[in-house]
Scaffold this active site. Structure first.
Site, mmCIF file in Angstrom:
data_model
loop_
_atom_site.group_PDB
_atom_site.id
_atom_site.type_symbol
_atom_site.label_atom_id
_atom_site.label_comp_id
_atom_site.label_asym_id
_atom_site.label_seq_id
_atom_site.Cartn_x
_atom_site.Cartn_y
_atom_site.Cartn_z
ATOM 1 N N CYS A 147 9.885 18.224 39.149
ATOM 2 C CA CYS A 147 9.127 16.995 39.402
ATOM 3 C C CYS A 147 8.237 16.651 38.215
ATOM 4 O O CYS A 147 7.121 17.163 38.096
ATOM 5 C CB CYS A 147 8.297 17.127 40.675
ATOM 6 S SG CYS A 147 7.416 15.611 41.092
ATOM 7 N N CYS A 150 4.964 15.043 39.195
ATOM 8 C CA CYS A 150 3.927 15.966 39.673
ATOM 9 C C CYS A 150 3.309 16.733 38.513
ATOM 10 O O CYS A 150 2.117 16.962 38.474
ATOM 11 C CB CYS A 150 4.512 17.003 40.640
ATOM 12 S SG CYS A 150 5.681 16.374 41.832
ATOM 13 N N ASP A 151 4.123 17.178 37.584
ATOM 14 C CA ASP A 151 3.668 18.193 36.625
ATOM 15 C C ASP A 151 3.582 17.728 35.173
ATOM 16 O O ASP A 151 3.009 18.425 34.336
ATOM 17 C CB ASP A 151 4.619 19.400 36.681
ATOM 18 C CG ASP A 151 4.623 20.057 38.054
ATOM 19 O OD1 ASP A 151 3.652 19.834 38.802
ATOM 20 O OD2 ASP A 151 5.579 20.775 38.382
#
Ligand code: NAP
Length: 328
Positions: A147, A150-151
């Site tokens: 992701c 997300c990261d």
């Protein structure tokens, strides 16, 4: 309290953001929900709490200005559900019978539960290549993730080279997103043609920070437990030659698999196996009384916050539907 004859008013299957949000709303609406939160599978790929249990820092879930780890967020949601006396069972659902009402669900311990309404919130699992080094760095939170949204913004990727694996729209989108932070962004693709839509391909191929590594397959993620990921070893498909690429992040974008195996033949799924919603804005499915929320019914957004929103909608839809049925 349980409705007549030991039949639950609503059973929620799954315990990610969608499942817990549905549980909180259903409990506050006096539906006394039962959550089947999942059992830990032998390969630890499926655990209660879903994909966020494999995520380190979550910085984009509103309400946590300093960020929160994935597991902490899931524990907080579970604790919030417990506050409203949601009943929780640590089992996975193996089989359902949606052919008649009340519905019957059979769990991993062989027990059955009957329910007037069901909310399916079992999520989707990211696909992985299955390399031992990939799994090692992923579980250690040291540079392997599925992701980028997300990261991608984490310091370890800032101004460093990273790689995205895959040739579909997700890979293009993740690569373009990563150009905000990283340089260069390598796309590693196993063929000499991208699967992505033309417009995404054009954007990617024209981007000065993106470099496509054609006909290449990762065979090992390189690094150590202090530095995390430092590179990837690629096999060139046509020549069988090996070569190493320096990277600090290994971003998988080779598709997701919705967790719907237990629903086969019982409810309408789309061609990719996601639960088909009757109406994009609602949580209703092809079976009246069965509702779906979160990634199990969403291959597009796949965010914790969108899943939570869908969980809320599902609980409200169930509340209204049960009232229409005269089930109190
Ligand atoms: P996808 O279209 O199925 O693409 C998966 C990619 O991963 C393919 O390029 C595939 O290679 C590669 N791949 C699969 N298994 C692999 C393996 N074991 N080793 C190496 N490579 C592997 O999945 P997606 O990109 O997640 O997209 C899913 C759906 O969502 C699609 O319909 C897509 O259009 C849509 N989507 C749309 C947008 C958008 O419109 N903005 C954004 C994201 C996703 P091959 O090409 O060789 O098969």
């Amino acid at each position: 309290m349980m409705a007549n004859g030991g039949t639950e008013k609503v059973v929620i299957v799954g315990s990610g953001p969608a499942g817990w949000t549905a549980a909180i709303y259903a409990a506050r609406a006096n539906l006394d929900p039962l959550v089947l939160e999942g059992a830990i599978s032998s390969d630890s790929e499926m655990i209660p709490g879903g994909q966020l249990m494999f995520t380190t820092e979550v910085e984009n879930f509103p309400g946590f200005p300093g960020g929160i780890t994935g597991p902490e967020l899931m524990i907080a949601l579970r604790t919030q559900a417990e506050r409203f006396e949601v009943r929780i069972k640590g089992v996975s659902v193996e089989k359902v019978d949606f052919s008649k009402r009340p519905f019957v669900l059979t769990d991993s311990e062989g027990d059955t539960v009957s329910a007037h309404a069901v909310i399916i919130a079992t999520g989707a699992s990211a696909n992985w290549l299955g390399l031992p080094t990939e799994e090692h760095f992923r579980k250690a939170g040291l540079g392997v993730t599925a992701c980028a949204t997300c990261d991608g913004a984490f310091p370890r990727y800032r101004d460093r080279p990273v790689a995205v694996i895959g040739g579909g729209d997700s890979a293009m989108e993740e690569a373009l997103y990563l150009t905000k932070f990283s340089n260069p962004v390598h796309i590693i693709h196993r063929r000499d043609q991208l699967r992505a839509s033309k417009i995404m391909q054009e954007r990617v191929l024209a981007h000065e920070k993106i470099k496509v590594e054609w006909n290449s397959v990762p065979v090992e993620v390189l690094g150590d437990d202090t530095a995390g990921v430092t590179g990837v070893r690629l096999r060139e498909v046509k020549t069988e030659k090996l070569r190493d690429l320096e990277i600090s992040g290994f971003f998988l974008a080779i598709g997701h698999t919705p967790n719907t195996a237990f629903l086969q033949g019982q409810i309408e799924l789309n061609e990719k196996g996601y639960v088909k919603l009757k109406d994009t804005y609602r949580s209703t499915t092809s079976v009246e009384g069965v509702f779906a929320a979160g990634d199990v019914a969403d291959s597009v957004y796949r965010q914790a916050i969108t899943a939570a929103g869908m969980g809320c909608k599902a609980a409200i839809d169930v509340e209204r539907w049960l009232a229409e049925q005269g089930i109190e």
